[in-house]
Enzyme design. Structure first.
Site, short mmCIF file in Angstrom:
data_model
loop_
_atom_site.label_atom_id
_atom_site.label_comp_id
_atom_site.label_asym_id
_atom_site.label_seq_id
_atom_site.Cartn_x
_atom_site.Cartn_y
_atom_site.Cartn_z
N GLU A 35 0.82 -1.21 0.00
CA GLU A 35 0.00 0.00 0.00
C GLU A 35 0.86 1.26 0.00
O GLU A 35 0.52 2.26 -0.66
CB GLU A 35 -0.95 0.00 1.20
CG GLU A 35 -2.02 -1.09 1.16
CD GLU A 35 -2.97 -0.96 -0.02
OE1 GLU A 35 -2.95 0.09 -0.71
OE2 GLU A 35 -3.73 -1.91 -0.26
N TYR A 118 -6.92 5.66 4.14
CA TYR A 118 -6.99 4.57 3.16
C TYR A 118 -6.10 3.40 3.58
O TYR A 118 -6.54 2.25 3.66
CB TYR A 118 -6.59 5.05 1.76
CG TYR A 118 -6.36 3.87 0.86
CD1 TYR A 118 -7.44 3.15 0.35
CD2 TYR A 118 -5.07 3.42 0.58
CE1 TYR A 118 -7.24 2.01 -0.43
CE2 TYR A 118 -4.86 2.29 -0.19
CZ TYR A 118 -5.94 1.59 -0.69
OH TYR A 118 -5.74 0.47 -1.44
N ASP A 136 -10.15 4.56 -2.26
CA ASP A 136 -9.04 5.18 -2.98
C ASP A 136 -9.60 6.01 -4.13
O ASP A 136 -10.82 6.18 -4.27
CB ASP A 136 -8.03 4.14 -3.46
CG ASP A 136 -8.52 3.31 -4.64
OD1 ASP A 136 -9.74 3.36 -4.98
OD2 ASP A 136 -7.70 2.62 -5.25
#
Length: 288
Positions: A35, A118, A136
């Site tokens: 991520e 997120y 996102d």
């Protein structure tokens, strides 16, 4: 609100890409690293560097034990190198605060360096299987079109989490699939410039399509072009230091032929301020 979950789940099961972080057993640390790397970086560039990173540092403690310079150097061409420094700091925090285990709790994740709404929820959902909305850029575009009838989403806002929560099914496993499916649909079908509405599983319930695809404008902040930018100058400076023996170079030897020396010096100053470069006795080096 129309049911978006059922068609998203069905579509995802047939169309999801085989990506490393979606495979069984990938783990919370791998998910967290992926991520960090995927922020504003294409998947195709991330995969080989992600695999090399996790082979070198398979746990947070492994990365925490390495000097920050190693993290910056192995970030290579992913861009936005502050992410490498933040990931290193997060690894130190995970080692020191959580016994080397990536935390599951969203608030604990948010307390780590470099982690926002997120990323915290992505780790909790995709690594640990918890039920949270994950939003996102791709997700926001799908919701803007399918639910709100807008051609593009507005700037990111806290209400995005509530909007995503509204379409999640009660089932925890199904909610995780819907989170992933909305992102995947935005990446592959409901794209920013050339959406393939004929291939979209939501086409029969999409508010934007029903309204005749109106152009409702785009209020998001546009990213400045890379060529000739301070970002490019910063990248050139870091490239010299990454490639140098001991990652240490005399200040006068760092991109001396840069076309705008004022810009180069500004880039160096900003890198020092960000902690990505250290200036010591007329020399520049990666952080130690």
């Amino acid at each position: 609100m129309p049911d978006l979950a059922a068609p998203l789940i069905e579509w995802y099961r047939d169309n999801a890409r085989d990506l490393p972080w979606r495979r069984a057993g990938f783990g919370a640390w791998g998910t967290l690293v992926s991520e960090f790397m995927l922020q504003q970086t294409p998947v195709s560039r991330v995969i080989p560097l992600l695999e090399a990173w996790l082979e070198r540092w398979p746990t947070p403690a492994d990365l925490a034990a390495a000097p920050p310079a190693d993290a910056v150097r192995h970030w290579a061409n992913l861009g936005y190198p502050r992410r490498a420094l933040w990931l290193h700091r997060a690894a130190v925090e995970i080692r020191d605060r959580h016994d080397g285990i990536v935390p599951r709790d969203v608030d604990d994740l948010l307390a780590l360096t470099g982690i926002g709404d997120y990323t915290a929820r992505a780790v909790a959902v995709f690594a640990y299987g918890d039920r949270h909305p994950v939003v996102d850029t791709n997700t926001r575009r799908v919701l803007a079109r399918a639910v709100d009838g807008r051609s593009q989403p507005g700037p990111a806002a806290k209400r995005d989490l509530a909007d995503m929560s509204a379409i999640l099914p009660a089932s925890v496993p199904d909610a995780a699939v819907v989170n992933a499916a909305a992102m995947e649909l935005g990446a592959l079908v409901c794209t920013a410039r050339a959406p393939r509405c004929e291939a979209c599983p939501l086409s029969d319930r999409c508010a934007w399509r029903a309204a005749g695809y109106p152009d409702t404008g785009d209020t998001r902040v546009k990213q400045a072009r890379y060529e000739g930018s301070d970002r490019q100058a910063r990248g050139a400076v870091l490239r010299v230091l990454r490639d140098a023996p001991a990652h240490d170079v005399a200040s006068t030897d760092v991109v001396p032929d840069w076309p705008d020396l004022v810009q180069r010096d500004r880039a160096i100053d900003s890198l020092v301020a960000d902690g990505l470069v250290e200036a010591v006795d007329g020399r520049l080096r990666l952080p130690r």
